[in-house]
Design a protein around this motif. Structure first.
Motif, PDB file in Angstrom:
ATOM      1  N   MET A 396     -12.521 -36.335  36.779  1.00 51.72           N
ATOM      2  CA  MET A 396     -14.268 -35.961  36.250  1.00 51.72           C
ATOM      3  C   MET A 396     -14.672 -37.053  35.747  1.00 51.72           C
ATOM      4  O   MET A 396     -15.546 -37.719  34.807  1.00 51.72           O
ATOM      5  CB  MET A 396     -13.941 -34.961  35.054  1.00 51.72           C
ATOM      6  N   ALA A 397     -13.182 -38.319  34.175  1.00 51.69           N
ATOM      7  CA  ALA A 397     -13.906 -38.988  33.864  1.00 51.69           C
ATOM      8  C   ALA A 397     -14.455 -39.824  34.471  1.00 51.69           C
ATOM      9  O   ALA A 397     -15.279 -40.708  34.288  1.00 51.69           O
ATOM     10  CB  ALA A 397     -12.306 -39.715  32.959  1.00 51.69           C
ATOM     11  N   VAL A 398     -14.429 -40.146  36.023  1.00 46.01           N
ATOM     12  CA  VAL A 398     -14.686 -40.846  36.791  1.00 46.01           C
ATOM     13  C   VAL A 398     -15.745 -40.926  37.344  1.00 46.01           C
ATOM     14  O   VAL A 398     -17.390 -41.095  37.445  1.00 46.01           O
ATOM     15  CB  VAL A 398     -13.748 -41.753  37.515  1.00 46.01           C
ATOM     16  N   ASN A 399     -15.917 -39.623  37.755  1.00 45.22           N
ATOM     17  CA  ASN A 399     -17.333 -39.263  39.214  1.00 45.22           C
ATOM     18  C   ASN A 399     -17.827 -37.471  38.497  1.00 45.22           C
ATOM     19  O   ASN A 399     -18.311 -36.850  38.835  1.00 45.22           O
ATOM     20  CB  ASN A 399     -16.421 -38.177  40.256  1.00 45.22           C
ATOM     21  N   GLY A 400     -17.176 -37.345  37.036  1.00 46.04           N
ATOM     22  CA  GLY A 400     -18.913 -36.259  36.600  1.00 46.04           C
ATOM     23  C   GLY A 400     -19.783 -36.503  36.595  1.00 46.04           C
ATOM     24  O   GLY A 400     -20.697 -35.223  36.934  1.00 46.04           O
ATOM     25  N   GLU A 401     -20.708 -37.438  36.915  1.00 44.30           N
ATOM     26  CA  GLU A 401     -22.096 -37.879  36.561  1.00 44.30           C
ATOM     27  C   GLU A 401     -22.282 -37.089  38.184  1.00 44.30           C
ATOM     28  O   GLU A 401     -23.748 -36.966  37.868  1.00 44.30           O
ATOM     29  CB  GLU A 401     -22.438 -39.780  36.386  1.00 44.30           C
ATOM     30  N   ALA A 402     -21.737 -37.204  39.305  1.00 41.50           N
ATOM     31  CA  ALA A 402     -22.130 -36.679  40.408  1.00 41.50           C
ATOM     32  C   ALA A 402     -22.058 -35.654  40.399  1.00 41.50           C
ATOM     33  O   ALA A 402     -22.483 -34.370  41.388  1.00 41.50           O
ATOM     34  CB  ALA A 402     -21.062 -37.402  41.661  1.00 41.50           C
ATOM     35  N   ILE A 403     -21.130 -34.817  39.605  1.00 44.06           N
ATOM     36  CA  ILE A 403     -21.574 -33.085  38.982  1.00 44.06           C
ATOM     37  C   ILE A 403     -22.444 -32.347  38.852  1.00 44.06           C
ATOM     38  O   ILE A 403     -23.475 -32.051  38.739  1.00 44.06           O
ATOM     39  CB  ILE A 403     -20.057 -32.751  38.952  1.00 44.06           C
ATOM     40  N   LEU A 478     -18.343 -45.104  42.448  1.00 44.87           N
ATOM     41  CA  LEU A 478     -18.187 -44.814  40.625  1.00 44.87           C
ATOM     42  C   LEU A 478     -16.401 -44.540  40.764  1.00 44.87           C
ATOM     43  O   LEU A 478     -15.402 -45.022  40.918  1.00 44.87           O
ATOM     44  CB  LEU A 478     -18.629 -43.455  40.297  1.00 44.87           C
ATOM     45  N   GLY A 479     -16.452 -45.861  39.307  1.00 40.45           N
ATOM     46  CA  GLY A 479     -15.316 -46.143  38.777  1.00 40.45           C
ATOM     47  C   GLY A 479     -14.422 -47.169  39.182  1.00 40.45           C
ATOM     48  O   GLY A 479     -13.696 -48.079  38.985  1.00 40.45           O
ATOM     49  N   TYR A 480     -15.696 -47.808  40.543  1.00 36.92           N
ATOM     50  CA  TYR A 480     -15.204 -49.453  41.235  1.00 36.92           C
ATOM     51  C   TYR A 480     -15.979 -50.579  39.779  1.00 36.92           C
ATOM     52  O   TYR A 480     -17.529 -50.271  40.299  1.00 36.92           O
ATOM     53  CB  TYR A 480     -15.326 -49.385  42.985  1.00 36.92           C
ATOM     54  N   PRO A 481     -15.508 -51.192  39.753  1.00 34.26           N
ATOM     55  CA  PRO A 481     -16.625 -52.080  39.028  1.00 34.26           C
ATOM     56  C   PRO A 481     -17.429 -53.563  39.989  1.00 34.26           C
ATOM     57  O   PRO A 481     -18.199 -54.197  39.680  1.00 34.26           O
ATOM     58  CB  PRO A 481     -15.218 -53.322  38.390  1.00 34.26           C
ATOM     59  N   GLU A 482     -17.238 -53.332  41.061  1.00 32.44           N
ATOM     60  CA  GLU A 482     -17.517 -54.894  42.129  1.00 32.44           C
ATOM     61  C   GLU A 482     -19.064 -53.561  42.955  1.00 32.44           C
ATOM     62  O   GLU A 482     -18.375 -52.436  43.394  1.00 32.44           O
ATOM     63  CB  GLU A 482     -17.007 -55.570  42.824  1.00 32.44           C
ATOM     64  N   PRO A 483     -19.822 -55.061  43.190  1.00 28.59           N
ATOM     65  CA  PRO A 483     -20.608 -54.370  44.036  1.00 28.59           C
ATOM     66  C   PRO A 483     -20.596 -53.747  45.341  1.00 28.59           C
ATOM     67  O   PRO A 483     -19.465 -54.432  46.056  1.00 28.59           O
ATOM     68  CB  PRO A 483     -22.019 -55.198  44.674  1.00 28.59           C
ATOM     69  N   LEU A 484     -20.922 -52.621  46.274  1.00 30.35           N
ATOM     70  CA  LEU A 484     -20.422 -52.995  47.779  1.00 30.35           C
ATOM     71  C   LEU A 484     -21.205 -52.992  48.809  1.00 30.35           C
ATOM     72  O   LEU A 484     -22.528 -53.351  48.535  1.00 30.35           O
ATOM     73  CB  LEU A 484     -20.096 -51.233  48.524  1.00 30.35           C
ATOM     74  N   PRO A 498     -13.604 -50.422  49.053  1.00 30.45           N
ATOM     75  CA  PRO A 498     -12.474 -51.670  48.925  1.00 30.45           C
ATOM     76  C   PRO A 498     -11.553 -50.624  49.318  1.00 30.45           C
ATOM     77  O   PRO A 498     -11.044 -49.613  49.616  1.00 30.45           O
ATOM     78  CB  PRO A 498     -12.939 -50.916  47.325  1.00 30.45           C
ATOM     79  N   ALA A 499     -10.177 -51.790  49.240  1.00 30.72           N
ATOM     80  CA  ALA A 499      -9.402 -50.830  49.479  1.00 30.72           C
ATOM     81  C   ALA A 499      -8.155 -49.880  48.846  1.00 30.72           C
ATOM     82  O   ALA A 499      -7.697 -49.535  49.302  1.00 30.72           O
ATOM     83  CB  ALA A 499      -7.768 -52.637  49.623  1.00 30.72           C
ATOM     84  N   ARG A 500      -8.628 -49.917  47.242  1.00 33.75           N
ATOM     85  CA  ARG A 500      -8.168 -49.826  46.520  1.00 33.75           C
ATOM     86  C   ARG A 500      -9.192 -48.303  45.528  1.00 33.75           C
ATOM     87  O   ARG A 500      -9.831 -49.137  45.371  1.00 33.75           O
ATOM     88  CB  ARG A 500      -7.515 -49.897  45.462  1.00 33.75           C
ATOM     89  N   LEU A 501      -8.920 -47.261  46.170  1.00 34.47           N
ATOM     90  CA  LEU A 501      -9.572 -46.279  45.234  1.00 34.47           C
ATOM     91  C   LEU A 501      -9.978 -46.535  44.100  1.00 34.47           C
ATOM     92  O   LEU A 501      -8.422 -46.249  43.529  1.00 34.47           O
ATOM     93  CB  LEU A 501     -10.300 -45.014  46.278  1.00 34.47           C
ATOM     94  N   PRO A 502     -11.195 -45.511  43.440  1.00 37.38           N
ATOM     95  CA  PRO A 502     -10.949 -45.692  41.964  1.00 37.38           C
ATOM     96  C   PRO A 502     -10.296 -44.758  41.298  1.00 37.38           C
ATOM     97  O   PRO A 502      -9.610 -44.465  40.786  1.00 37.38           O
ATOM     98  CB  PRO A 502     -12.147 -45.988  41.219  1.00 37.38           C
ATOM     99  N   THR A 503     -10.305 -43.299  42.745  1.00 36.62           N
ATOM    100  CA  THR A 503     -10.057 -41.926  42.500  1.00 36.62           C
ATOM    101  C   THR A 503      -9.026 -41.811  43.297  1.00 36.62           C
ATOM    102  O   THR A 503      -9.878 -42.007  44.682  1.00 36.62           O
ATOM    103  CB  THR A 503     -10.591 -41.051  41.152  1.00 36.62           C
TER     104      THR A 503
END
Length: 514
Positions: A396-403, A478-484, A498-503
């Motif tokens: 939720m700390a990362v993705n709460g804005e989508a909820i 959400l939670g990833y600093p670089e543009p996609l 990205p190869a590594r997901l933030p959550t």
């Protein structure tokens, strides 16, 4: 004998109807033999209650946590223990016989003092619930076991007088207020009169053949009821009693609960009980909310199951352990638990991924998730509940804005996994190709119900799609600093992950349009 679940007991008789359906039973519009309800804009008539509108706080909250907790947690045998400990041939009866003694000698009344809640720390728990993303908290008020968890003025069997000797509902509310959460209560009292019929029976086997259980003792009739001729027969019609004296008692006790603790949320385990008596309670609940806030902030939710009454114009539809098929035009709610409703030894618990993907699916369909987080009888968290709250807090700390504070998009989602609609149908094996949409302001969120790898394709956002004519301007994870990197083709919006997901469990992509 296999563990008995509510699904086993109720599924055949309590079929869930179509979303937004209306079911009403004919009855006198306004009861005349009840105490006066709070003055205000609502009366017990169906026409008056139809002025209800769902408060914005509930529509924005999306996620609540429930403490479905009380003396039935003591044996660690799961839900409905108080009923089935009096039914020979069930694992509950066998456990009770082995652990406590015969129910003629040691009945449910004798378990109540064993519920001491000695490690109950509502402030510490509420802080965890808030961190996990809950915007509202619901306390059990009274379960089918007829034991009030507040300082009841109409019932001697209550948590202040015995057991923990503490107003449990009041303690929960004070903690919720300190954390800024909306507060609610649940009542399961309406069904208690019929549900608890077995405590009046007796063994039909030697060596205790014909010996009455302790529910037949008139000294305890206020706990066990005076019911001798109205059992629960596994039909919706037998869920609620026809006894008018019990209707009056229900009204006084639940009114006492809502007057004393002034919740913004009330849940009934079934339809609205007892026709006009139930509508009088509901009008009182709504009027008290208007008097406190200057507007209607109260939410009442119940089931459309054939028991009691339900009308989508004056109640929020609740779906026990299930979801709806698509976007419901009105806000609704799923209630479920991460395990059994009360702690059950050896239980299988939901994983964080199952809870998070269920939440995303529900929110995409205009619903809320009310999640019971199982507690030990002493008020502490089982390891599975502790791990779930920790995982939810990180996600939720990362993705709460989508909820939180979102609304459904034009379509709820896409993907290969078909979800069944209705109660007791919550299982779904989602994949990263299953996507759910929410929207807030000008941002569309696409939540993958699995961990995406490589590239994801969102068919609903193909170039020239029917939902959104504007081209995609930006995509961020959400939670990833670089543009996609992304591109819109005639088949889909393709996003390089990205190869590594933030959550873990689910990823949320925030999409903006030109």
């Amino acid at each position: 004998m296999a563990h008995l679940s509510k699904r086993d007991i109720l599924l055949a008789s309590l079929a869930a109807p179509a979303a937004g359906a209306v079911r009403r039973r004919p009855a006198a519009e306004t009861p005349t033999d009840l105490p006066a309800i709070a003055p205000g804009p609502f009366s017990p008539s169906t026409a008056s209650l139809a002025r209800f509108q769902t408060a914005d706080w509930f529509r924005n909250a999306k996620f609540g946590i429930w403490a479905h907790w009380g003396p039935q947690a003591v044996p660690r045998q799961g839900d409905w223990y108080a009923r089935f400990m009096y039914v020979p041939g069930t694992p509950f009866y066998d456990h009770h016989l082995r652990t406590y003694g015969h129910p003629a000698d040691v009945g449910y009344k004798d378990l109540i003092p064993l519920w001491k809640a000695e490690r109950f720390d509502p402030d510490a728990l509420m802080a965890r619930y808030k961190a996990a993303g809950a915007r509202y908290f619901v306390s059990m008020g009274v379960h089918h076991d007829n034991f009030d968890l507040w300082a009841s003025r109409h019932h001697r069997w209550n948590a202040l007088a015995m057991g923990p000797r503490r107003d449990i509902v009041g303690a929960w509310k004070a903690a919720a207020v300190r954390q800024g959460l909306r507060f609610g209560v649940s009542e399961h009292l309406g069904a208690s009169y019929c549900w608890w019929y077995p405590n009046h029976l007796y063994d039909q086997f030697f060596p205790r053949l014909g010996v009455n259980y302790d529910g037949a003792d008139p000294r305890f009739a206020d706990l066990y009821h005076d019911n001798r001729d109205e059992p629960f027969l596994n039909t919706p019609q037998s869920w609620y009693t026809r006894n008018p004296a019990y209707h009056q008692l229900w009204f006084r006790r639940i009114r006492d609960l809502v007057d004393m603790h002034q919740p913004d949320f009330l849940y009934s385990d079934g339809g609205l009980p007892f026709d006009g008596v139930g509508r009088a309670l509901l009008a009182h609940f709504y009027n008290a909310s208007v008097a406190r806030s200057g507007r209607l902030e109260a939410i009442y939710t119940c089931k459309d199951t054939g028991s009691g009454a339900f009308d989508a114009r004056w109640a929020v539809q609740d779906v026990e352990r299930g979801v709806l098929k698509g976007i419901n035009p009105l806000p609704w709610q799923t209630d479920t638990s991460n395990g059994d409703w009360f702690e059950r030894e050896g239980d299988t618990y939901k994983t964080p991924g199952e809870v998070i993907t269920m939440l995303a699916d529900i929110v995409s369909k205009n619903g809320n998730l009310l999640l019971n987080v199982v507690l030990h009888a002493d008020g502490s968290l089982p390891p599975e509940s502790d791990a779930l709250l920790e995982a939810l807090a990180g996600w939720m700390a990362v993705n709460g804005e989508a909820i939180h504070d979102t609304r459904p998009w034009r379509v709820f989602g896409e993907g290969p996994t078909e979800t069944a609609s209705g109660m007791f149908k919550e299982k779904a094996a989602y994949t990263a190709a299953d996507i759910r949409f929410t929207v807030r302001d000008e941002t569309l969120y696409a939540l993958t119900l699995g961990s995406p790898r490589g590239q994801i394709a969102i068919a609903a956002l193909a170039a020239g799609n029917a939902q959104e004519r504007r081209p995609v301007r930006s995509v961020r994870l959400l939670g990833y600093p670089e543009p996609l990197r992304y591109r819109q083709t005639d088949a889909a919006l393709l996003i390089d992950c990205p190869a590594r997901l933030p959550t873990a469990y689910a990823s949320a992509f925030a999409i903006r349009f030109a």
